[in-house]
Scaffold this active site. Sequence first.
Site, PDB file in Angstrom:
ATOM      1  N   LYS A 165       0.835  -1.203   0.000  1.00 44.75           N
ATOM      2  CA  LYS A 165       0.000   0.000   0.000  1.00 44.75           C
ATOM      3  C   LYS A 165       0.870   1.254   0.000  1.00 44.75           C
ATOM      4  O   LYS A 165       0.585   2.222  -0.711  1.00 44.75           O
ATOM      5  CB  LYS A 165      -0.962  -0.004   1.194  1.00 44.75           C
ATOM      6  CG  LYS A 165      -2.108  -0.965   0.940  1.00 44.75           C
ATOM      7  CD  LYS A 165      -3.119  -1.020   2.048  1.00 44.75           C
ATOM      8  CE  LYS A 165      -4.179  -2.055   1.688  1.00 44.75           C
ATOM      9  NZ  LYS A 165      -4.695  -2.782   2.837  1.00 44.75           N
ATOM     10  N   LYS A 176      -6.799 -11.715 -11.699  1.00 42.19           N
ATOM     11  CA  LYS A 176      -7.593 -12.119 -10.532  1.00 42.19           C
ATOM     12  C   LYS A 176      -8.813 -11.205 -10.382  1.00 42.19           C
ATOM     13  O   LYS A 176      -8.681  -9.980 -10.471  1.00 42.19           O
ATOM     14  CB  LYS A 176      -6.706 -12.008  -9.285  1.00 42.19           C
ATOM     15  CG  LYS A 176      -7.422 -12.391  -8.015  1.00 42.19           C
ATOM     16  CD  LYS A 176      -6.546 -12.167  -6.793  1.00 42.19           C
ATOM     17  CE  LYS A 176      -7.387 -12.487  -5.567  1.00 42.19           C
ATOM     18  NZ  LYS A 176      -7.325 -11.693  -4.444  1.00 42.19           N
ATOM     19  N   LYS A 206     -12.349  -6.330  -6.612  1.00 43.41           N
ATOM     20  CA  LYS A 206     -13.039  -5.042  -6.734  1.00 43.41           C
ATOM     21  C   LYS A 206     -12.039  -3.913  -7.009  1.00 43.41           C
ATOM     22  O   LYS A 206     -12.396  -2.920  -7.602  1.00 43.41           O
ATOM     23  CB  LYS A 206     -13.900  -4.742  -5.515  1.00 43.41           C
ATOM     24  CG  LYS A 206     -13.125  -4.598  -4.255  1.00 43.41           C
ATOM     25  CD  LYS A 206     -14.037  -4.342  -3.083  1.00 43.41           C
ATOM     26  CE  LYS A 206     -13.236  -4.236  -1.803  1.00 43.41           C
ATOM     27  NZ  LYS A 206     -12.358  -5.380  -1.511  1.00 43.41           N
TER      28      LYS A 206
HETATM   29  P1  ADP Z   1     -11.100  -8.034  -3.374  1.00 49.12           P
HETATM   30  O1  ADP Z   1      -9.850  -8.523  -4.070  1.00 49.12           O
HETATM   31  O2  ADP Z   1     -12.257  -7.930  -4.302  1.00 49.12           O
HETATM   32  O3  ADP Z   1     -10.845  -6.771  -2.583  1.00 49.12           O
HETATM   33  P2  ADP Z   1     -10.967  -9.291  -0.817  1.00 49.12           P
HETATM   34  O4  ADP Z   1      -9.488  -9.060  -0.790  1.00 49.12           O
HETATM   35  O5  ADP Z   1     -11.840  -8.467   0.088  1.00 49.12           O
HETATM   36  O6  ADP Z   1     -11.487  -9.142  -2.330  1.00 49.12           O
HETATM   37  O7  ADP Z   1     -11.216 -10.827  -0.569  1.00 49.12           O
HETATM   38  C1  ADP Z   1     -12.123 -11.396   0.343  1.00 49.12           C
HETATM   39  C2  ADP Z   1     -11.972 -12.897   0.272  1.00 49.12           C
HETATM   40  O8  ADP Z   1     -12.309 -13.382  -1.027  1.00 49.12           O
HETATM   41  C3  ADP Z   1     -10.547 -13.373   0.545  1.00 49.12           C
HETATM   42  O9  ADP Z   1     -10.600 -14.554   1.326  1.00 49.12           O
HETATM   43  C4  ADP Z   1      -9.971 -13.665  -0.814  1.00 49.12           C
HETATM   44  O10 ADP Z   1      -8.984 -14.654  -0.785  1.00 49.12           O
HETATM   45  C5  ADP Z   1     -11.213 -14.113  -1.597  1.00 49.12           C
HETATM   46  N1  ADP Z   1     -11.072 -13.717  -3.014  1.00 49.12           N
HETATM   47  C6  ADP Z   1     -11.191 -12.469  -3.509  1.00 49.12           C
HETATM   48  N2  ADP Z   1     -11.012 -12.458  -4.845  1.00 49.12           N
HETATM   49  C7  ADP Z   1     -10.773 -13.746  -5.213  1.00 49.12           C
HETATM   50  C8  ADP Z   1     -10.517 -14.389  -6.466  1.00 49.12           C
HETATM   51  N3  ADP Z   1     -10.499 -13.710  -7.601  1.00 49.12           N
HETATM   52  N4  ADP Z   1     -10.319 -15.715  -6.468  1.00 49.12           N
HETATM   53  C9  ADP Z   1     -10.362 -16.436  -5.319  1.00 49.12           C
HETATM   54  N5  ADP Z   1     -10.603 -15.885  -4.092  1.00 49.12           N
HETATM   55  C10 ADP Z   1     -10.808 -14.557  -4.029  1.00 49.12           C
END
Ligand code: ADP
Length: 334
Positions: A117, A198, A201
């Site tokens: 970050k 991947k 959001k």
């Molecule tokens: P984002 O990347 O959208 O901000 P988060 O980091 O809040 O999502 O992830 C919340 C949960 O969802 C975590 O346990 C993360 O490992 C899982 N997760 C998020 N995106 C993926 C993805 N593309 N594939 C598999 N697991 C994911």
Amino acid sequence: MTDLPPRLVSGIQPSGELHLGNYFGAIAQFVKLQEEYAGNCFVFIADYHALTTVRDADTLRTAVFDVAATYLSLGLDPEKVTLFRQSDVNEHVELSWLLATVTGTGLLERAHSYKDKVAKGIRPSVGLFYYPVLMAADILIYDASVVPVGKDQVQHIEMAQDMATHFNEAFGGGQNTLRRPEYQLSPVAKVPGLDGEKMSKSYDNTIPIFLSGKKLKKRVAQVVTDSKSLGDPLDPDTCNVFALLKLFVHGDELEQLEGWYRSGARDGQPFGYGHAKQILAAKIDAHFADARAKYEAHQADRSQVEAVLQAGAERARTVARATMDRVRKASGLR
Ligand code: ADP
Ligand code: TRP
């Protein structure tokens, strides 16, 4: 600390609209694990953590509710799982202070997510730096034995392990006041997004779980494919649409689909990416239809979700207070 049962603890960032990556990477695993850990599952919505980035009270409140409603709609069972808001149990913050006193700044300076970050140009607050300490408190306060997380969170769990050990060495008087947790990685490592990266959001490449109808079709139409024409043989191994289809289609049906891909034909007619995307949109729509209806009902009447969160907070507080009693005693606080 004597003979504790296996116990699962995990936190969810209240990040609004959850997507297929969150579902297959995290939510589906919680729903499955709640059977094994029924009665010993603590899952909370990490609103204290979200304050390191969210600066609008309504946005935060809405996101906390939406995430809770999403999890409940998708099958998280409040009979088996204690679901609550982190900020309803302020013992998390109290324990985090005690952990901070036994944590070297060097440990926190090595945190990847903090360094990433800062490298991205975010001016870090003390709160962002302290994030892993609060996260360790979240886990240790419930005597977690297992913490299901994504790969990006593993280092934070290792830090929680270190903090438990440091605390026990510093204050334990030879007793294990805090239990050392282990992490458990979710089996679905990476759900691809619209662009093949991947799904996240932060990359604006998501398919939200509860999107349906025309909006869903439009979103699925944006999944990037190569430029092969209708009727050309397609390669399922490198196709983003197929990678997403595999999450919904299994067994014979998947084999049949693979056949259409490799031959570029279905029932003697040309088959192309447009068809594959139609199938994908229909699969997503059908897969989440029941959950979507429940989610809409929760949005129309918010009382049930609120009641679950309040009851969860009560249960969580009882456990958190018992741990804090031990910790206070061990450290010489009254
Ligand atoms: P984002 O990347 O959208 O901000 P988060 O980091 O809040 O999502 O992830 C919340 C949960 O969802 C975590 O346990 C993360 O490992 C899982 N997760 C998020 N995106 C993926 C993805 N593309 N594939 C598999 N697991 C994911
Ligand atoms: N940091 C986690 C994430 O970004 C959320 C979280 C907060 C968490 N506290 C936790 C996860 C405790 C597991 C255990 O996804």
